[in-house]
Design a protein around this motif. Structure first.
Motif, PDB file in Angstrom:
ATOM      1  N   ARG A 340       0.753  -0.998  -0.153  1.00  0.00           N
ATOM      2  CA  ARG A 340      -0.008   0.025  -0.075  1.00  0.00           C
ATOM      3  C   ARG A 340       0.864   1.238  -0.170  1.00  0.00           C
ATOM      4  O   ARG A 340       0.440   2.239   0.130  1.00  0.00           O
ATOM      5  N   ASP A 341       2.243   0.972  -0.234  1.00  0.00           N
ATOM      6  CA  ASP A 341       3.151   2.146  -0.357  1.00  0.00           C
ATOM      7  C   ASP A 341       3.159   2.960   0.809  1.00  0.00           C
ATOM      8  O   ASP A 341       3.358   4.110   0.806  1.00  0.00           O
ATOM      9  N   CYS A 342       3.013   2.451   2.015  1.00  0.00           N
ATOM     10  CA  CYS A 342       3.207   3.187   3.337  1.00  0.00           C
ATOM     11  C   CYS A 342       4.756   3.110   3.585  1.00  0.00           C
ATOM     12  O   CYS A 342       5.509   2.437   3.265  1.00  0.00           O
ATOM     13  N   ASP A 343       4.895   4.158   4.632  1.00  0.00           N
ATOM     14  CA  ASP A 343       6.478   4.406   4.900  1.00  0.00           C
ATOM     15  C   ASP A 343       6.439   3.257   6.363  1.00  0.00           C
ATOM     16  O   ASP A 343       5.904   3.692   7.279  1.00  0.00           O
ATOM     17  N   VAL A 344       7.139   2.177   5.848  1.00  0.00           N
ATOM     18  CA  VAL A 344       6.936   0.911   6.956  1.00  0.00           C
ATOM     19  C   VAL A 344       7.587   1.232   8.292  1.00  0.00           C
ATOM     20  O   VAL A 344       7.422   1.323   9.439  1.00  0.00           O
ATOM     21  N   ASP A 345       8.828   1.882   8.257  1.00  0.00           N
ATOM     22  CA  ASP A 345       9.603   2.212   9.457  1.00  0.00           C
ATOM     23  C   ASP A 345       9.283   3.682  10.202  1.00  0.00           C
ATOM     24  O   ASP A 345       9.434   3.586  11.514  1.00  0.00           O
ATOM     25  N   LYS A 346       8.693   4.251   9.586  1.00  0.00           N
ATOM     26  CA  LYS A 346       8.373   5.720   9.944  1.00  0.00           C
ATOM     27  C   LYS A 346       6.715   6.045   9.746  1.00  0.00           C
ATOM     28  O   LYS A 346       6.577   7.002   9.106  1.00  0.00           O
ATOM     29  N   PRO A 347       5.761   5.413  10.465  1.00  0.00           N
ATOM     30  CA  PRO A 347       4.266   5.502  10.011  1.00  0.00           C
ATOM     31  C   PRO A 347       3.889   7.105  10.665  1.00  0.00           C
ATOM     32  O   PRO A 347       4.624   7.573  11.342  1.00  0.00           O
TER      33      PRO A 347
END
Ligand code: F6R
Length: 357
Positions: A340-347
């Motif tokens: 879903r193209d989310c910023d995994v490490d820095k939500p």
């Protein structure tokens, strides 16, 4: 450093078998026997009730820890969310011991409880990944997690380290109380480390499941009974925080009291069925939601498995299944966020260490 890994979260998920092996090493004596600080042993043995206080993922580890301390060591345990406990303290027992669980050791909500507990003159033990942290310095005792720095905002290896250390604490307390156990905890943890490795080697399968169930949905339910309910809550939190999918963990039997109204055609439901004593009833819940159109993904073990289950976990001691059942949930959250193209490490909206109340 994350080395060849695209994200810290994936690296930290993969590190879990090594963390468990490190914990085994740190908590054994020269003869390979479990060893714990004598002062901690006495503090737990003297307590008539343990109050576990924590937030978020650490709170979820505490719920599993309660099962260990009550089931293995026969100590009554209450588990509380720190931010609620401060304003809404229950009537305390005569000789309480407070156990703070905190990866960072800096969480302001937990610290506020510790300050109050010390003011009341009670004893406290902190279980943390950061030995010199505030919660460690201000408590009477500390148990270290030895998980190494956790960088990703979504906590993974700290959760499993917390559960492993709580299991060790429970077994040591049982021994201090003269309770005989029919298993060797360190051996069982070594089996867990291997099982975790077998799961982190199944990334392709888990990625496929994440794509199938989670790439377009707006919501997702995690259901389970007994300890699986607590692991489901942790799976839901992981998914929420990094993929922004609305997710909730529910007790299987509680669904029919309201939540089942939310199930419609195509709603993903991740069902944990790892506990043989509730397998029949959770299977009943799986049928109920499937009949209302849910897409159910069942995670079971060699002992509880049925045809059609999507992930079958290697067998470990029944008490320790949370350590392995959480691994596919962490990976599902990771791949869902990735797809879903989310910023995994820095939500968004989140910080690694929450130092405000
Ligand atoms: C979830 C997460 C948070 C923390 C919570 C407590 O992945 O990271 O829910 O678990 O903020 O933090 P600690 O354990 O540092 O007290």
């Amino acid at each position: 450093e994350k080395g060849t890994y695209p994200h810290y979260m994936l690296k930290e998920i993969d590190e879990q078998p090594f963390v468990i092996r490190n914990i085994i090493k740190q908590y054994q004596d020269a003869n390979g026997q479990l060893k714990l600080d004598q002062n901690i042993r006495s503090a737990v043995k003297e307590a008539d009730r343990i109050y576990i206080v924590a937030c978020g993922t650490s709170y979820h580890a505490g719920l599993v820890g309660k099962q260990f301390l009550e089931g293995i060591a026969s100590v009554p345990v209450e588990v509380h969310i720190a931010s609620e406990f401060v304003y809404n303290m229950p009537l305390l027992s005569q000789k309480p011991l407070f156990v703070f669980i905190s990866q960072s050791g800096e969480t302001a909500d937990s610290r506020a409880v510790l300050v109050e507990v010390k003011r009341l003159g009670h004893k406290a033990l902190t279980i943390t990944n950061v030995p010199g942290s505030t919660l460690s310095r201000e408590a009477d005792h500390t148990l270290n997690l030895y998980a190494g720095p956790e960088i990703a905002v979504a906590s993974t290896k700290a959760y499993t380290a917390q559960i492993a250390v709580l299991a060790i604490l429970a077994v040591d307390t049982a021994r201090a109380k003269g309770i005989t156990l029919d298993f060797d905890p360190l051996q069982e943890l070594a089996i867990v480390a291997n099982a975790m490795e077998a799961l982190t080697d199944q990334k392709e399968n888990i990625e496929r499941i994440a794509r199938e169930y989670l790439s377009v949905t707006r919501n997702c339910f995690f259901i389970g009974r007994a300890v699986d309910f607590y692991v489901g809550m942790e799976g839901a939190l992981k998914l929420k925080e990094i993929s922004y999918i609305q997710a909730e963990g529910f007790a299987g039997g509680e669904l029919k009291h309201g939540t089942i109204a939310l199930i419609e055609d195509g709603t993903p439901v991740i069902a944990l069925a790892t506990q043989s004593h509730v397998n029949l009833s959770i299977r009943g819940n799986v049928k109920e939601v499937a009949a209302r159109g849910a897409d159910v993904c069942v995670i079971s073990t060699e002992v509880t498995k049925e045809e059609g289950d999507r992930i079958v976990l290697p067998e470990v001691h029944e008490y320790l299944t949370p350590l392995v059942s959480v691994v596919p949930l962490q990976l599902l959250a990771y791949y869902a966020a990735l797809h879903r193209d989310c910023d995994v490490d820095k939500p968004r909206n989140l910080a690694k260490s929450v130092t405000v109340e």
